[in-house]
Design an enzyme around this catalytic site. Structure first.
Site, PDB file in Angstrom:
ATOM      1  CG  ASP A   1      23.664  67.302  13.097  1.00 24.75           C
ATOM      2  OD1 ASP A   1      23.115  67.403  11.986  1.00 24.75           O
ATOM      3  OD2 ASP A   1      23.523  68.149  14.007  1.00 24.75           O
ATOM      4  CB  ILE A   2      27.143  70.711  15.534  1.00 27.55           C
ATOM      5  CG1 ILE A   2      28.047  71.362  16.556  1.00 27.55           C
ATOM      6  CG2 ILE A   2      25.906  71.555  15.270  1.00 27.55           C
ATOM      7  CD1 ILE A   2      28.676  72.669  16.070  1.00 27.55           C
TER       8      ILE A   2
ATOM      9  N   GLY B   1      12.255  71.828   6.669  1.00 32.88           N
ATOM     10  CA  GLY B   1      13.214  71.937   7.765  1.00 32.88           C
ATOM     11  C   GLY B   1      14.656  72.110   7.335  1.00 32.88           C
TER      12      GLY B   1
ATOM     13  CB  SER C   1      18.626  74.951   8.844  1.00 30.35           C
ATOM     14  OG  SER C   1      19.440  73.883   9.249  1.00 30.35           O
TER      15      SER C   1
ATOM     16  CG  HIS D   1      22.718  68.401   4.653  1.00 32.82           C
ATOM     17  ND1 HIS D   1      22.397  69.636   4.124  1.00 32.82           N
ATOM     18  CD2 HIS D   1      21.915  68.247   5.732  1.00 32.82           C
ATOM     19  CE1 HIS D   1      21.463  70.197   4.852  1.00 32.82           C
ATOM     20  NE2 HIS D   1      21.138  69.365   5.842  1.00 32.82           N
TER      21      HIS D   1
ATOM     22  CG  HIS E   1      19.790  64.844   8.520  1.00 31.97           C
ATOM     23  ND1 HIS E   1      20.179  65.619   9.591  1.00 31.97           N
ATOM     24  CD2 HIS E   1      19.330  65.703   7.578  1.00 31.97           C
ATOM     25  CE1 HIS E   1      19.943  66.895   9.307  1.00 31.97           C
ATOM     26  NE2 HIS E   1      19.429  66.972   8.103  1.00 31.97           N
TER      27      HIS E   1
END
Ligand code: AMP
Ligand code: ZN
Length: 114
Positions: free
Chosen positions: A30-31, A93, A95, A100, A102
């Site tokens: 994750d960025i 949440g 976005s 996907h 997490h």
């Protein structure tokens, strides 16, 4: 999907740090990590939210969780604990509008999440 971030990453048009890839899913860092380990496990198939999943997607979603276990074990998170979570809809949440999951670990986790 030309305007989808994760489709563009899958195609190599936007750079990302890939940590896994197979025929059904891939995983990237994750960025904007929210934990020492924060990975995203992403089905290749473009579907906007979990609400689009069908019976035919069962193998893909099963693969998400076996890959999560593999990536967690490689990082020692099987001992310390980790969380796999998918946000469905903006109210939860979400976005990026491509399903996907997490994978978060490496710190203590509270329940319920905020
Ligand atoms: P969500 O808010 O559940 O839809 O999660 C989207 C995640 O994608 C967020 O945790 C973002 O930090 C992450 N993200 C956004 N852009 C990128 C990118 N270019 N590379 C990797 N992760 C990203
Ligand atoms: Zn997509």
């Amino acid at each position: 999907m030309d305007d989808c971030l994760f489709c563009r990453i899958r195609e190599g048009k936007i750079p990302a740090e890939k940590v896994h890839e197979d025929e059904l899913v891939f995983a990237i860092k994750d960025i904007n990590p929210q934990a020492p380990t924060h990975l995203l496990i992403i089905p290749h198939k473009h579907q906007e939210t979990l609400m689009e999943l069908e019976t035919a997607d069962r193998e893909t979603i099963g693969t998400v969780f076996t890959v999560a276990g593999k990536l967690a074990r490689e990082r020692g998170l099987d001992k310390s604990g980790f969380r796999v979570v998918a946000n469905c809809g903006s109210g939860a949440g979400q976005s990026v509008w491509h399903i996907h999951f997490h994978l978060l670990g490496g710190r203590g986790m509270k329940w319920p999440p905020g």
